[in-house]
Design a protein around this motif. Structure first.
Motif: not given
Length: 268
Positions: A9-12, A36-38, A62-63
């Motif tokens: 799951v990608g979360l921006t 994965i949080i950007y 976390i990025i």
């Protein structure tokens, strides 16, 4: 992070306070996945402790960025990071929306996306609070809470990771062209619609038989309560002839992608 996980799951996020909406809902999901949080806000730093405090205890990456990339490049950075996990599927979620179900059914290999339904919250904060606590009990009244059936777009739709990997391979060829298109419009670029179109084009570029599949169930809740006229220094949407303006700019994006694919095609 190299352990195999079937789903990412990608979360921006830019306004990090919105994570109070999306992350607790992810923490309640029963299926296993990697989040994965950007963080696209160079003025803030998100920590693992913050995300744990919001109720998510699963696999996490976390990025934090030192420059604002925008939604498109932020999502593509998540795709790049997901390669170490090697998932089969990737779902993107906006930081102020709610992903209420991430079940991945056993579908044919030709099915590159699983389209479902979404709910749109329009006016009342109470509806948002209910959605955060009890998403299955939302009262869809057609005015304050609307059903979108089917939900067509990128956010909330499981997409095969191999399609995003192909997109990541092509995107460096057209980032400049996309930026030139964006610079000529006075409204926020329709990134979600653009990426959905790209996904369809690339899926069929890889496999001519590729098709999405539809499941008649709700899995995504869109928070449209806060609808400012100006967003990030631009109009949030075209002032008039909305669909016409969107279609015109989406056609330009599609032309840029087709040009890149043609340039990469074998010659002779």
């Amino acid at each position: 992070m190299r352990r195999k996980n079937n789903l990412v799951v990608g979360l921006t996020t830019f306004h990090n306070e919105m994570l109070r909406i999306s992350v607790p809902a992810l923490g309640k999901l029963r299926q296993k996945f990697t989040l994965i949080i950007y963080n696209d806000n160079p003025m803030t730093t998100i920590s693992r402790r913050q995300i744990r405090h919001l109720g998510y205890c699963g696999e996490l990456l976390i990025i934090n960025t030192d420059e604002n990339l925008g939604e498109l490049r932020a999502r593509m950075t998540i795709v790049d990071a997901a390669r170490a996990i090697n998932p089969d599927w990737i779902i993107f979620c906006d930081d102020d929306d709610i992903l209420s179900d991430i079940e991945i059914p056993d579908v044919a290999n030709d099915n590159f996306a699983i389209i479902q339904n979404s709910v749109v919250l329009r006016h009342r904060v109470g509806d948002l609070l209910c959605a955060m606590e009890r998403p299955s009990e939302i009262d869809i009244d057609g005015e304050n809470v609307e059903l979108v059936r089917p939900h067509i777009g990128l956010a909330g739709v499981p997409i095969r990771a191999r399609i995003f990997n192909e997109m990541a391979r092509i995107m460096p060829d057209i980032y400049d062209a996309i930026q030139k298109i964006d610079d000529k419009i006075d409204f926020c670029p329709p990134v979600d619609a653009m990426m959905w179109n790209f996904t369809n084009t690339l899926a069929r570029h890889i496999n001519p038989n590729a098709v999405p599949i539809y499941m008649d169930k709700i899995n995504y809740i869109q928070n449209k309560i806060d609808t400012p006229r100006i967003k990030y220094g631009r109009l949030a949407r075209p002032a008039r002839n909305v669909e016409e303006h969107y279609q015109r700019v989406l056609t330009k994006y599609d032309d840029a992608l087709q040009g890149a694919l043609t340039a990469r095609a074998p010659r002779g």
